[in-house]
Design a protein around this motif. Sequence first.
Motif, PDB file in Angstrom:
ATOM      1  N   TYR A 302      56.078  31.595  44.492  1.00  0.00           N
ATOM      2  CA  TYR A 302      55.445  33.274  44.736  1.00  0.00           C
ATOM      3  C   TYR A 302      54.539  32.972  43.133  1.00  0.00           C
ATOM      4  O   TYR A 302      54.132  32.234  42.495  1.00  0.00           O
ATOM      5  CB  TYR A 302      55.910  34.179  44.316  1.00  0.00           C
ATOM      6  CG  TYR A 302      57.082  34.315  43.027  1.00  0.00           C
ATOM      7  CD1 TYR A 302      56.906  35.101  41.685  1.00  0.00           C
ATOM      8  CD2 TYR A 302      58.875  33.705  42.321  1.00  0.00           C
ATOM      9  CE1 TYR A 302      57.375  35.226  40.713  1.00  0.00           C
ATOM     10  CE2 TYR A 302      59.121  34.274  42.079  1.00  0.00           C
ATOM     11  CZ  TYR A 302      57.958  34.880  40.716  1.00  0.00           C
ATOM     12  OH  TYR A 302      59.484  35.397  39.851  1.00  0.00           O
ATOM     13  N   ASN A 303      53.754  34.341  42.821  1.00  0.00           N
ATOM     14  CA  ASN A 303      52.676  34.624  42.104  1.00  0.00           C
ATOM     15  C   ASN A 303      52.236  35.471  42.405  1.00  0.00           C
ATOM     16  O   ASN A 303      52.323  36.954  43.566  1.00  0.00           O
ATOM     17  CB  ASN A 303      50.936  33.922  42.974  1.00  0.00           C
ATOM     18  CG  ASN A 303      49.721  34.495  42.116  1.00  0.00           C
ATOM     19  OD1 ASN A 303      50.413  34.099  40.714  1.00  0.00           O
ATOM     20  ND2 ASN A 303      49.073  35.840  42.334  1.00  0.00           N
ATOM     21  N   THR A 304      52.391  36.245  41.306  1.00  0.00           N
ATOM     22  CA  THR A 304      51.919  37.988  40.965  1.00  0.00           C
ATOM     23  C   THR A 304      50.946  38.017  39.557  1.00  0.00           C
ATOM     24  O   THR A 304      50.607  39.227  39.463  1.00  0.00           O
ATOM     25  CB  THR A 304      53.306  38.232  40.065  1.00  0.00           C
ATOM     26  OG1 THR A 304      53.375  37.928  38.918  1.00  0.00           O
ATOM     27  CG2 THR A 304      54.687  38.607  41.359  1.00  0.00           C
ATOM     28  N   GLY A 305      50.668  37.551  39.438  1.00  0.00           N
ATOM     29  CA  GLY A 305      48.832  37.446  38.183  1.00  0.00           C
ATOM     30  C   GLY A 305      47.697  37.835  39.029  1.00  0.00           C
ATOM     31  O   GLY A 305      48.112  37.389  40.625  1.00  0.00           O
ATOM     32  N   ASN A 306      46.294  38.168  38.827  1.00  0.00           N
ATOM     33  CA  ASN A 306      45.441  38.215  39.100  1.00  0.00           C
ATOM     34  C   ASN A 306      44.507  37.672  38.658  1.00  0.00           C
ATOM     35  O   ASN A 306      44.472  36.791  38.596  1.00  0.00           O
ATOM     36  CB  ASN A 306      45.414  40.152  38.345  1.00  0.00           C
ATOM     37  CG  ASN A 306      45.930  40.377  38.381  1.00  0.00           C
ATOM     38  OD1 ASN A 306      46.730  41.435  39.254  1.00  0.00           O
ATOM     39  ND2 ASN A 306      45.989  41.660  37.449  1.00  0.00           N
ATOM     40  N   ILE A 307      44.010  37.419  40.359  1.00  0.00           N
ATOM     41  CA  ILE A 307      43.252  36.338  40.972  1.00  0.00           C
ATOM     42  C   ILE A 307      42.137  36.903  40.899  1.00  0.00           C
ATOM     43  O   ILE A 307      41.601  37.950  42.083  1.00  0.00           O
ATOM     44  CB  ILE A 307      43.792  35.729  42.486  1.00  0.00           C
ATOM     45  CG1 ILE A 307      45.079  35.027  42.231  1.00  0.00           C
ATOM     46  CG2 ILE A 307      42.489  34.345  42.750  1.00  0.00           C
ATOM     47  CD1 ILE A 307      45.293  34.391  41.103  1.00  0.00           C
ATOM     48  N   THR A 308      40.992  36.112  39.726  1.00  0.00           N
ATOM     49  CA  THR A 308      39.782  37.403  39.885  1.00  0.00           C
ATOM     50  C   THR A 308      38.385  35.728  40.114  1.00  0.00           C
ATOM     51  O   THR A 308      38.811  34.627  39.537  1.00  0.00           O
ATOM     52  CB  THR A 308      39.235  37.778  38.583  1.00  0.00           C
ATOM     53  OG1 THR A 308      39.975  39.062  38.764  1.00  0.00           O
ATOM     54  CG2 THR A 308      37.575  38.014  38.798  1.00  0.00           C
ATOM     55  N   GLY A 309      37.735  35.159  41.131  1.00  0.00           N
ATOM     56  CA  GLY A 309      36.600  34.894  40.893  1.00  0.00           C
ATOM     57  C   GLY A 309      35.542  35.259  42.214  1.00  0.00           C
ATOM     58  O   GLY A 309      35.309  36.361  42.479  1.00  0.00           O
ATOM     59  N   LYS A 310      34.618  34.388  42.498  1.00  0.00           N
ATOM     60  CA  LYS A 310      33.102  34.669  43.037  1.00  0.00           C
ATOM     61  C   LYS A 310      33.602  34.009  44.534  1.00  0.00           C
ATOM     62  O   LYS A 310      32.833  35.022  45.185  1.00  0.00           O
ATOM     63  CB  LYS A 310      32.300  33.868  42.404  1.00  0.00           C
ATOM     64  CG  LYS A 310      31.417  34.393  41.100  1.00  0.00           C
ATOM     65  CD  LYS A 310      30.304  33.627  41.024  1.00  0.00           C
ATOM     66  CE  LYS A 310      29.437  34.299  40.055  1.00  0.00           C
ATOM     67  NZ  LYS A 310      27.808  34.291  39.458  1.00  0.00           N
ATOM     68  N   SER A 311      34.408  33.893  44.794  1.00  0.00           N
ATOM     69  CA  SER A 311      34.719  33.025  46.366  1.00  0.00           C
ATOM     70  C   SER A 311      35.983  32.317  45.992  1.00  0.00           C
ATOM     71  O   SER A 311      35.975  31.337  44.782  1.00  0.00           O
ATOM     72  CB  SER A 311      33.219  32.052  47.170  1.00  0.00           C
ATOM     73  OG  SER A 311      33.072  30.859  45.771  1.00  0.00           O
ATOM     74  N   THR A 312      36.563  32.352  47.693  1.00  0.00           N
ATOM     75  CA  THR A 312      37.865  30.881  47.769  1.00  0.00           C
ATOM     76  C   THR A 312      38.756  31.186  46.697  1.00  0.00           C
ATOM     77  O   THR A 312      39.188  30.642  45.919  1.00  0.00           O
ATOM     78  CB  THR A 312      37.345  29.960  47.574  1.00  0.00           C
ATOM     79  OG1 THR A 312      36.347  28.586  46.590  1.00  0.00           O
ATOM     80  CG2 THR A 312      36.393  29.358  48.620  1.00  0.00           C
ATOM     81  N   CYS A 313      39.104  32.291  46.614  1.00  0.00           N
ATOM     82  CA  CYS A 313      40.321  32.504  45.510  1.00  0.00           C
ATOM     83  C   CYS A 313      41.909  32.670  47.007  1.00  0.00           C
ATOM     84  O   CYS A 313      41.184  33.647  48.105  1.00  0.00           O
ATOM     85  CB  CYS A 313      40.092  34.393  44.896  1.00  0.00           C
ATOM     86  SG  CYS A 313      37.967  34.361  44.139  1.00  0.00           S
ATOM     87  N   GLY A 314      43.049  32.484  46.438  1.00  0.00           N
ATOM     88  CA  GLY A 314      44.095  32.489  46.783  1.00  0.00           C
ATOM     89  C   GLY A 314      45.116  32.954  46.330  1.00  0.00           C
ATOM     90  O   GLY A 314      44.986  32.902  44.975  1.00  0.00           O
ATOM     91  N   GLY A 315      46.118  34.051  46.686  1.00  0.00           N
ATOM     92  CA  GLY A 315      47.189  34.383  45.930  1.00  0.00           C
ATOM     93  C   GLY A 315      48.165  33.172  45.213  1.00  0.00           C
ATOM     94  O   GLY A 315      48.748  32.564  44.802  1.00  0.00           O
ATOM     95  N   ILE A 316      48.578  32.137  46.814  1.00  0.00           N
ATOM     96  CA  ILE A 316      48.892  31.219  46.326  1.00  0.00           C
ATOM     97  C   ILE A 316      48.369  29.763  46.529  1.00  0.00           C
ATOM     98  O   ILE A 316      48.216  28.770  45.911  1.00  0.00           O
ATOM     99  CB  ILE A 316      49.752  30.618  47.952  1.00  0.00           C
ATOM    100  CG1 ILE A 316      50.751  31.655  47.727  1.00  0.00           C
ATOM    101  CG2 ILE A 316      50.743  29.586  47.720  1.00  0.00           C
ATOM    102  CD1 ILE A 316      51.863  31.887  46.916  1.00  0.00           C
ATOM    103  N   ALA A 317      47.155  29.340  47.358  1.00  0.00           N
ATOM    104  CA  ALA A 317      45.850  28.999  47.288  1.00  0.00           C
ATOM    105  C   ALA A 317      44.941  28.963  47.628  1.00  0.00           C
ATOM    106  O   ALA A 317      44.671  30.096  48.932  1.00  0.00           O
ATOM    107  CB  ALA A 317      46.755  27.394  49.064  1.00  0.00           C
TER     108      ALA A 317
END
Length: 337
Positions: A302-317
């Motif tokens: 699992y992931n609980t961290g915050n994900i930030t980007g311009k495109s193609t972002c995902g919690g797992i992949a």
Amino acid sequence: GEIKLSLPSGEYKAVEIKGKDGYVLDEKEEDRTTYFKVAYNADLEINYIEDLIDLSNNVTNGNTYEGKIISLTKNLDFNDVNSYRNANDITTYGDYNGDGIVESIKNELTNTESSGFKPIGGNTEKAFKGVFDGNCYELKNIYINSSYGSLFTNVENGEILNLKLTNASITNQSCGAGFAYYLTNSKMYNCGIDGVVLSSTNSPTAGLAYTTNNSEIVSCYNNADITGVCTSGISCYTYNSLIEKCYNTGDLTSVGPAGGVGYTLENCIIKDFYNTGDATSTSGGVSGIGSYMTKCTVVNSYNTGNITGKSTCGGIASNLTDSTIENCYNTGNITDT
């Protein structure tokens, strides 16, 4: 009765949970618990920091230590004179850091304006093929500034076991990671990094290994905040390998892809992994576990961290090809800038 088990070296906890008929167990678990350590006879002991320098030089000069066990016998702190055989020695290693000034070996290693400790294998990609057993001790305040910014340059058919890096500063001028630049046909077990800042302004950087191939990374962690062109909590490039019972809590900051495990994974199995660190990129390919995964299996993670980007972002992949995700979840915020 007697039970015989074959255990790798490390620290263990045994809890009595059942006895023979009529046997009464103590109510408190702490009264039924025994802690013990398993260690094996070493071919070479690392008693002082100078022993670690000698190991590095020997591997750089071609000694692979194949079939040998290298054993760390105690905690070693690069800032503590008691961790040296002779912290004031100026003759044995000379101008070790290559800055043109001969100082004591302690100063040569801790001067952060120079190169610091030379990776085991140097910049030669010479392989270490033995077993390095940290015996659950730590290397503290190690400073490395090298083209191959890692403790080991190349681990091939070898093992790194039971070792912690604490308050280290590792900067790579090319690419690098905390423990190994290359990890090939090898095993990393029960290793971790606490309070480390791994950084590279123009290169990919990972917490544990830069490139992992046909290897196992088991019961390991990264607690380091990592910056670089591409950043990974465990391994940047990971092929045909197992990542099991590992975690990343370090924040990942990147101008390219970033992933809690890594950003390129092919034919890998990831089991019982979690990421709580934030992953941030000025571009895409940002994920809590794997950025670009092909023919991979991710289970119980699992992931609980915050994900930030311009495109193609995902919690797992962020990008998934011919892969399987089972019993996984994400609770981190995902922001596409």
